[in-house]
Design a protein around this motif. Structure first.
Motif, mmCIF file in Angstrom:
data_model
loop_
_atom_site.group_PDB
_atom_site.id
_atom_site.type_symbol
_atom_site.label_atom_id
_atom_site.label_comp_id
_atom_site.label_asym_id
_atom_site.label_seq_id
_atom_site.Cartn_x
_atom_site.Cartn_y
_atom_site.Cartn_z
ATOM 1 N N GLU A 114 32.659 43.752 38.334
ATOM 2 C CA GLU A 114 32.896 42.385 38.827
ATOM 3 C C GLU A 114 33.328 41.523 37.651
ATOM 4 N N ASP A 115 34.312 40.656 37.870
ATOM 5 C CA ASP A 115 34.822 39.827 36.777
ATOM 6 C C ASP A 115 34.248 38.411 36.779
ATOM 7 N N GLU A 116 33.602 38.004 37.864
ATOM 8 C CA GLU A 116 33.061 36.637 37.884
ATOM 9 C C GLU A 116 31.677 36.623 37.242
ATOM 10 N N ASP A 162 33.518 45.022 43.197
ATOM 11 C CA ASP A 162 34.248 43.883 43.746
ATOM 12 C C ASP A 162 35.667 44.322 44.081
ATOM 13 N N MET A 195 38.610 42.013 44.212
ATOM 14 C CA MET A 195 39.578 41.323 43.351
ATOM 15 C C MET A 195 39.146 41.443 41.896
ATOM 16 N N LYS A 222 30.561 38.283 50.425
ATOM 17 C CA LYS A 222 30.293 37.148 49.536
ATOM 18 C C LYS A 222 30.401 35.853 50.329
HETATM 19 CA CA CA Z 1 36.400 39.253 41.419
#
Ligand code: CA
Length: 229
Positions: free
Chosen positions: A9-11, A53, A55, A105
């Motif tokens: 996950e990038d967030e 995730d 995206m 989410k």
């Molecule tokens: Ca993401």
């Protein structure tokens, strides 16, 4: 042995939330912040489950899931996908390419932890207390004991670990490299014949059930359950 979950996950805030709650629930947590790193860690670090995730920079979650599910070395790895709210098409697509579950989410951390735990339990099936039962085999991890038709097998620690891994991941082809990593803890395969030697001894101990440990030529080994549970 605690289970390892890989979060891709990038967030940052979502990562923090997941890390906190999964650690609190007793998981060992690995983090990848982009897709390529996620795929690499899934292959190298051998997590028990992956929270993925969709995206992501580098490579999206669908592509990662697809890559994992078509590789015999990782196809057994359970995948929970994080999907955007109300994006039914994302869920459907995720499940079509082999994701095992999905979470929408924004999610409640408690629900996510429960879903991760439930998925692991479901995939390992019929655990009664400390015991994993797969037809005539009973694995008791805390007692370091495996029973076959009720009889305790006399196993070395390595044989115990090896047979446990094979039974837990029954139906899946386990490469020699994977087994060396998961059972012996080798980062790089030193001598894959070690695996063959131990498999041979294990088979001897399984007696008339020896054929349950099947050699898959050119790929590795597979434990076959009698019935698909
Ligand atoms: Ca993401």
């Amino acid at each position: 042995m605690e289970d390892t979950v890989l979060i891709v996950e990038d967030e940052a805030d979502v990562v923090d939330l997941l890390r906190y709650n999964l650690s609190k629930a007793g998981f060992s947590v690995l983090i990848a912040n982009d897709g390529l790193q996620g795929l690499e860690m899934a292959r190298k670090n051998r997590p028990d489950i992956i929270v993925l995730d969709i995206m992501l920079p580098g490579m999206d979650g669908f592509a990662i899931c697809k890559a994992l599910k078509k590789d015999p070395a990782t196809e057994w790895l359970p995948v929970v996908m994080l999907t955007a709210k109300g994006e039914m098409s994302e869920k459907v697509r995720g499940l079509e390419i082999g994701a095992d579950d999905y979470i929408t989410k924004p999610f409640s951390p408690r629900e996510l932890v429960l879903r991760v735990q439930a998925l692991l339990r479901r995939l390992r099936t019929s655990t009664r207390g400390e015991t994993l039962e797969v037809d005539v085999f009973e694995v008791n991890k805390s007692a370091f004991e495996i029973r076959l038709e009720g009889q305790r097998l006399e196993l070395t620690t390595t044989e115990f670990k090896l047979l446990t891994v094979m039974i837990e991941r029954r139906g899946r082809i386990m490469s020699r490299d994977t087994l060396l990593f998961d059972v012996w803890g080798y980062q790089n395969a030193i001598d894959t014949r070690t695996v063959d030697t131990h498999m041979r001894r294990l088979r001897e101990k399984l007696g008339r059930h020896s054929s349950r440990l099947e050699t898959i030529r050119g790929e590795g080994y597979r434990f076959n359950a009698l019935t698909d549970t």
